[in-house]
Write an enzyme that holds these catalytic residues in place. Sequence first.
Site, PDB file in Angstrom:
ATOM      1  N   CYS A 188      43.036  36.673  44.211  1.00  0.00           N
ATOM      2  CA  CYS A 188      41.659  37.013  44.589  1.00  0.00           C
ATOM      3  C   CYS A 188      41.051  35.932  45.475  1.00  0.00           C
ATOM      4  O   CYS A 188      40.325  36.221  46.420  1.00  0.00           O
ATOM      5  CB  CYS A 188      40.805  37.182  43.325  1.00  0.00           C
TER       6      CYS A 188
HETATM    7  C1  BEZ Z   1      45.611  36.466  40.582  1.00  0.00           C
HETATM    8  O1  BEZ Z   1      44.649  36.867  41.229  1.00  0.00           O
HETATM    9  O2  BEZ Z   1      46.557  35.923  41.125  1.00  0.00           O
HETATM   10  C2  BEZ Z   1      45.599  36.599  39.090  1.00  0.00           C
HETATM   11  C3  BEZ Z   1      44.754  37.514  38.528  1.00  0.00           C
HETATM   12  C4  BEZ Z   1      44.723  37.642  37.165  1.00  0.00           C
HETATM   13  C5  BEZ Z   1      45.528  36.848  36.390  1.00  0.00           C
HETATM   14  C6  BEZ Z   1      46.373  35.938  36.966  1.00  0.00           C
HETATM   15  C7  BEZ Z   1      46.407  35.806  38.332  1.00  0.00           C
END
Ligand code: BEZ
Length: 179
Positions: free
Chosen positions: A55
Amino acid sequence: MLGRKVPSVTFRTRVRDEAVGGSNPFRWQDVSSDDYFAGKRVVLFSLPGAFTPTCSTYQLPDFEKLAAEFRAEGIDEIYCISVNDAFVMNAWGKSQSLENVKLIPDGSGEFTRKMGMLVAKDNLGFGMRSWRYGAVINNGVVEQWFEEEGYSDNCDSDPYGVSSPQNILDALKSQKIAA
Ligand code: BEZ
């Protein structure tokens, strides 16, 4: 999901207000679904958590960079929502130097639950969070829907692609060509 009205909820945001005084001049401000969605055509995208790697490295910065292209496709606002409180969302926005994307704190998860997108992420120690999705929302009604596959609790993977800014933008552009 298509044609559905977004849930009516009140979001508890924190806004800067110099009248508060002191070194941390912020106060609560309630913002309703209508405030965000009425009379506008917007892109909303939802993700599992502020500051998480995909994100923060790809999705949010790419939406920010592509904002002018979304505007050219008739999008008035780009909103990013997450089941995180206003303090966390504000700190994330500051760290990303956002100018175009607006962050919506769904700290209680009420909007996400009523959208049918709340999932358990206890396997990551996250509790209840949002499944990844994007949507074009026109005057509060879902016009286009981009949900990552495999909606499930405690998913051991994190599908990302359908709700990417590039995919949503491509869909908007190809609809314009087809129209
Ligand atoms: C990520 O955006 O990479 C992510 C999202 C949720 C949990 C772990 C990583």
